[in-house]
Design a protein around this motif. Structure first.
Motif, PDB file in Angstrom:
ATOM      1  N   ALA B 131       0.799  -1.224   0.000  1.00 16.33           N
ATOM      2  CA  ALA B 131       0.000   0.000   0.000  1.00 16.33           C
ATOM      3  C   ALA B 131       0.834   1.277   0.000  1.00 16.33           C
ATOM      4  O   ALA B 131       0.281   2.372  -0.029  1.00 16.33           O
ATOM      5  N   ALA B 132       2.148   1.154   0.064  1.00 20.16           N
ATOM      6  CA  ALA B 132       3.010   2.336   0.127  1.00 20.16           C
ATOM      7  C   ALA B 132       4.431   1.903  -0.204  1.00 20.16           C
ATOM      8  O   ALA B 132       4.720   0.703  -0.229  1.00 20.16           O
ATOM      9  N   HIS B 264       2.501   6.893  -6.267  1.00 23.90           N
ATOM     10  CA  HIS B 264       2.153   8.269  -5.895  1.00 23.90           C
ATOM     11  C   HIS B 264       3.294   9.238  -6.191  1.00 23.90           C
ATOM     12  O   HIS B 264       3.124  10.430  -6.051  1.00 23.90           O
ATOM     13  N   PRO B 270      -2.168  11.386  -6.334  1.00 26.58           N
ATOM     14  CA  PRO B 270      -2.056  12.402  -5.278  1.00 26.58           C
ATOM     15  C   PRO B 270      -1.411  11.857  -3.999  1.00 26.58           C
ATOM     16  O   PRO B 270      -1.567  10.680  -3.675  1.00 26.58           O
ATOM     17  N   HIS B 271      -0.719  12.745  -3.286  1.00 24.37           N
ATOM     18  CA  HIS B 271      -0.120  12.334  -2.016  1.00 24.37           C
ATOM     19  C   HIS B 271      -1.116  12.420  -0.860  1.00 24.37           C
ATOM     20  O   HIS B 271      -0.847  11.933   0.231  1.00 24.37           O
ATOM     21  N   GLY B 275      -1.010  10.326   2.317  1.00 26.52           N
ATOM     22  CA  GLY B 275      -1.414   9.053   1.720  1.00 26.52           C
ATOM     23  C   GLY B 275      -2.857   9.137   1.304  1.00 26.52           C
ATOM     24  O   GLY B 275      -3.491  10.155   1.563  1.00 26.52           O
ATOM     25  N   PRO B 276      -3.411   8.134   0.683  1.00 27.13           N
ATOM     26  CA  PRO B 276      -2.846   6.855   0.299  1.00 27.13           C
ATOM     27  C   PRO B 276      -1.885   6.922  -0.885  1.00 27.13           C
ATOM     28  O   PRO B 276      -2.036   7.751  -1.769  1.00 27.13           O
ATOM     29  N   GLY B 277      -0.911   6.014  -0.838  1.00 22.54           N
ATOM     30  CA  GLY B 277      -0.037   5.783  -1.964  1.00 22.54           C
ATOM     31  C   GLY B 277      -0.208   4.342  -2.411  1.00 22.54           C
ATOM     32  O   GLY B 277      -1.225   3.712  -2.124  1.00 22.54           O
ATOM     33  N   ASN B 322      -3.986  -0.949  -2.782  1.00 24.39           N
ATOM     34  CA  ASN B 322      -4.768   0.272  -2.960  1.00 24.39           C
ATOM     35  C   ASN B 322      -5.220   0.425  -4.416  1.00 24.39           C
ATOM     36  O   ASN B 322      -4.627   1.149  -5.210  1.00 24.39           O
ATOM     37  N   VAL B 325      -5.560   3.784  -6.110  1.00 20.87           N
ATOM     38  CA  VAL B 325      -4.289   4.406  -6.520  1.00 20.87           C
ATOM     39  C   VAL B 325      -3.765   3.743  -7.797  1.00 20.87           C
ATOM     40  O   VAL B 325      -3.270   4.413  -8.707  1.00 20.87           O
TER      41      VAL B 325
END
Lengths: 446, 480
Positions: B131-132, B264, B270-271, B275-277, B322, B325
């Motif tokens: 997710a990041a 992201h 978008p940041h 988040g979310p990334g 995500n 994203v």
């Protein structure tokens, strides 16, 4: 490549004739010659193509759905989308420059305040990725608070959540030990918990409502049994509008998924892993936390605090590796809760509870169906036992344009169980249709 | 040019509540389960809620508000079409447990995105689940562990990285249970001798971002890869700086085994205020079997989620990652296409080198030479005048520019890390460089007191940590 005038000017300023020169430091042997990807499209073409592709999806607005298990199709007021669409919010970075980020920071402080009110915990962070990762982080945090090598969890919890947990504790030398549930009530078997607890036990995790949708009624006894060990409670946060906050039961940490507050289900992400704890534990907490402060003029203001716990300062000694989180979903939650108000949230919670009971009664009228299967108090979800495998019924329902409840297909011994959820979008006719179709699938009279 | 951010004395929403509560609600739960009393969350009219958060948004600076050259964060413009499509009912109102047959559009996007990321990264397989970025690193470390374990190579307990690594690298390795070995850099790059002596039969992986956090391309990447591989360890690529190399080189080509992408950053999603990334992870063939489940596969014209992978590490997120994203990033890639992505990297690198040369008139930029998508300037030459990197960053806010990343990487004293991205025009870069020059010529006291034109003046982070007021309730208790 044709260069525009300003690029030409910039290259001239740098004293080079081509942008290629800027990549001269990349050794020839590792260079690639462009990318083998489709050509770029215009905005109109993308819109048409994506429209076609996404049309292959069936959304929960197209057909009735009874899925839940942590992700809920609660109506999202249009005002939430309007605020979330403001690019001052969504196009900003983490508010490391508080002077220019007060909007986001104040919203985060409000989110923390509301979640604190719901959970009865003093400290709330600005999100983990989702419920499963919040659980992983909670167990790692518990191990920072209390030495030991064993952590107790319900045997009956989502398999994927459990898998995420196993991965989070992989490097921490923590054994996960499963606790049985009571066959009649569906609640955690505290005798089994007592029997499995050792001096090496760090703490225990319990969900309320649990995987079966049943409220755990013995959290106070659990607190007593655990004594000075760590108690982590996972919740559906909306249930806390009417249920006693785990903080009052003595929980050390309360976690869950805040998606239900104003965030679309998004096929499982982005979601809002919420994470809260007692104030005395806050220095061991993962993630970002916003605190109140003042500016040079004495004006009340907000900023991120206790950053020395975090990876950008503490590196390998940080409380977590988390950097990007799910901040924007906390804004949605704050806006959603503000739109509802305390009373509105309570009314919604009561409504869902009543609707679940209507569903349960309706299904219990079908021959061979036991609804609810477990005795006890449930919130917006009920576990139903079917006379055949639940995944069969799920597939048959799908053929008839109904998304059924979640079959507990991957839980040994639970193959005929289905967990149905209702939301404010579930109508009486949805319930009626569901019952009729199940009855016809089972070939049973009512 | 002067800038002034909106300044409202907007109270907390709890202090705006104006609707009187009537009768408490009847809760059909027994006393031991029921909440006592009401729920103290304010009740307002919709119009007031919207006004409150609109006012707050005006006190927030995003990419759409002004130039945001935050080093290492790739603050590029977020396509509006991505927002529009990701918010469509057919994209967002989807439950993760829906039958596969009802989710074919989503699975198609995921499958194509996997393939496109493979091509961009020079990898053989991709998981979209993390997710990041940091979550991708953690996933990569778990894959590393599973790989060595499968080979009964159990003594590999160390992960090596240079001192210029992002903070998430050591944190992710430590979270996976590894001992972190940090090696000093030499001339801003990996010190091969230090690496040689750090490598051993205990090494599980070497983590590197290339270009590194100084914006320098690690020209010894291939040599490093062969050293690491000879020691039996894996090469991990931190994709935070991918915006410099699309279509120019790839981690696969450089010999990396595992890569994470920051959708992201590189792909313009978008940041979100933090988040979310999304942090998909790509791997080479020999690591494919360890990827998280489920894997999205195509069978004929049907897309399937596959769980039957005996070597899999399992799951790292509750569902599939995500998705919202991923969809935005997919749209970004489809709009730009292969050539467009290459041009993005070219412009990002051109912007960084152009701005660096402009900024060099005011500040030192250690480690001279070509940079990629970002560079690190040093304010140390102004230290004796009492001017610090932090002051410059804060003062830039007064002119409608976001601060650079300050005090990172740690091998540069008084570091200001600047990443303009491909979106900045020459005029913006000129204005930024001119502002840095004029700001640095100001009286040190003015800088130390900055900012002045933002919603609030300089904030005391010390006070927040000392008093620790984390909610409205704590605030009221402190006041009484």
């Amino acid at each position: 490549m044709a260069q525009n005038i300003e690029e030409k000017q910039m290259l001239e300023f740098l004293g080079i004739d081509s942008v290629e020169r800027l990549f001269d430091d990349i050794p020839q042997q590792v260079k690639v010659d462009g990318l083998d990807l489709p050509c770029g499209l215009s905005e109109l073409e993308v819109k048409r193509q994506l429209g076609q592709m996404l049309n292959r999806n069936v959304s929960v607005d197209d057909v009735p759905s009874f899925l839940g298990s942590g992700t809920y199709d609660v109506h999202i007021p249009s005002a939430v989308g309007a605020i979330l669409g403001r690019s001052e919010f969504y196009s900003s970075y983490t508010p490391y420059q508080p002077e220019t980020s007060q909007g986001m920071l104040q919203s985060m402080f409000e989110y923390q305040s509301m979640m604190s009110e719901l959970t009865g915990m003093e400290a709330v962070n600005n999100s983990m990725y989702d419920w499963a990762t919040a659980l992983g982080e909670a167990v790692l945090m518990a191990a920072r608070l209390k030495k030991g090598g064993q952590f107790l969890v319900p045997g009956m919890m989502s398999r994927s959540k459990r898998s995420v947990l196993d991965n989070y504790v992989n490097g921490a030398d923590i054994r996960i030990v499963e606790i049985a549930h009571d066959e009649i009530t569906g609640q955690l078997d505290l005798d089994d918990l007592r029997a499995k607890m050792t001096d090496d036990t760090i703490g225990a995790y319990v969900e309320s409502p649990n995987m079966f949708g049943v409220f755990e009624e013995k959290l106070e006894q659990l607190r007593e049994i655990l004594a000075d060990k760590i108690m982590v409670v996972g919740v559906n946060p909306l249930s806390l509008a009417i249920a006693k906050p785990p903080g009052e039961h003595g929980a050390d940490m309360v976690i869950g998924d805040g998606q239900i507050f104003g965030n679309p289900m998004n096929y499982g992400g982005p979601h809002l892993g919420f994470f809260s704890c007692k104030k005395k534990h806050v220095r061991k907490m993962p993630g970002r936390i916003v605190g109140l402060t003042h500016d040079a003029d004495g004006q009340q203001a907000y900023c991120m605090t206790l950053q020395t716990r975090e990876q950008h300062i503490r590196r390998e000694k940080a409380t977590s590796n988390i950097c990007s989180n799910e901040a924007l979903t906390t804004l949605a939650a704050a806006v959603y809760m503000s739109l509802k108000g305390g009373k509105g949230l309570q009314e919604l919670a009561v409504k869902l509870m009543e609707k679940a009971s209507v569903l349960s009664q309706r299904l219990s009228g079908i021959e061979g169906v036991k609804a609810p299967y477990f005795e006890g108090y449930s919130f917006n979800e009920i576990t139903v036992k079917l006379p055949t495998t639940a995944s069969h019924v799920f597939d048959e329902l799908a053929k008839r344009d109904i998304i059924g409840g979640k079959p507990l297909a991957d839980v040994p011994g639970m193959e005929s169980m289905m967990v149905f959820a209702v939301t404010d979008k579930t109508t009486d006719s949805d319930i009626e249709k569901l019952a009729n179709v199940i009855a016809s699938i089972l070939g049973a009279g009512q | 040019m002067r800038y002034r951010q909106a300044r409202h004395d907007e109270p907390l929403i709890m202090d705006l509540a104006n609707i009187c509560e009537d009768e408490p609600i009847t809760i059909k739960l027994p006393e031991h389960l029921a909440r006592k009393g009401g729920l103290n969350i304010p009740t307002l009219q919709e119009s007031e809620v919207v006004r409150h958060y609109t006012v707050l948004s005006q006190m927030n600076f995003g990419v759409d508000s002004g130039f945001y050259p935050l080093g290492s964060c790739t603050m590029k413009y977020n396509l509006k079409i991505s927002e529009e499509i990701a918010n469509m009912v057919k994209a967002s109102m989807l439950h993760p447990d829906q039958p596969e047959a009802m989710i074919q559009g989503t699975l198609q996007v995921m499958h194509e995105l996997q393939e496109m990321l493979c091509e961009i990264g020079g990898m053989d397989a991709v998981t979209l689940q993390p997710a990041a970025g940091a979550h991708g690193e953690f996933t990569g470390m778990l894959i590393t562990k599973a790989y060595h374990k499968k080979r009964n190579d159990d003594q590999r307990t160390e992960v090596i990285m240079p001192d210029s690594a992002h903070g998430t690298n050591p944190a992710s390795a430590a979270m996976a249970g590894y001992d972190v070995i940090t090696i000093p850099s030499k001339d801003g790059m990996v010190n091969l001798e230090a690496l040689e002596s750090a490598l051993s039969e205990k090494t599980a992986a070497f983590m590197l971002t290339n270009p590194n956090t100084l914006g320098i391309f690690e020209t010894d990447a291939v040599k490093i890869a062969s050293m690491v591989h000879d020691a039996g360890a894996l090469m991990y690529y931190d994709g935070a700086n991918f915006n410099a190399i699309m279509g120019k080189t790839s981690p696969g080509k450089m010999g990396f085994d595992i890569v994470h992408f920051n959708l992201h950053k590189t792909f313009g999603t978008p940041h979100g205020g933090g988040g979310p990334g999304a942090g998909p992870v790509g791997v080479v063939k020999r690591l494919e079997s360890f990827l998280p489940i489920p894997v999205v596969e195509k069978e004929g014209s049907v897309f399937k989620l596959r769980y039957d992978r005996p070597d899999t590490i399992g799951k790292v997120q509750g569902y599939y990652g995500n998705w919202g994203v991923m969809l935005r990033a997919y749209i970004f890639i489809r709009l730009h296409g292969g050539d467009g992505l290459r041009q993005i990297s070219e412009r990002a690198v051109l912007n960084a080198n152009y701005l660096m040369k402009k900024v060099e008139a005011t500040m030192d930029v250690p480690y001279p030479g070509l940079k990629k998508h970002e560079f690190v300037a040093s304010a140390s030459c102004m230290k004796d005048r009492g001017i610090r990197a932090l002051h410059i960053g804060k003062r830039l806010l007064d002119f409608g520019f976001h601060s650079p990343t300050v005090y990172f990487p740690m091998l540069v004293e008084e570091a200001l890390m600047i990443e303009p991205t491909e979106n900045a025009s020459k005029a913006t870069l000129d204005a930024y460089a001119d502002t840095i020059a004029s700001v640095c010529a100001e009286e040190p006291d003015i800088l130390a007191g900055a900012p002045y034109n933002t919603s609030v003046r300089q904030i005391s982070e010390k006070e927040a940590a000392k008093n620790l007021i984390l909610s409205y309730k704590m605030m009221m208790e402190k006041e009484s």
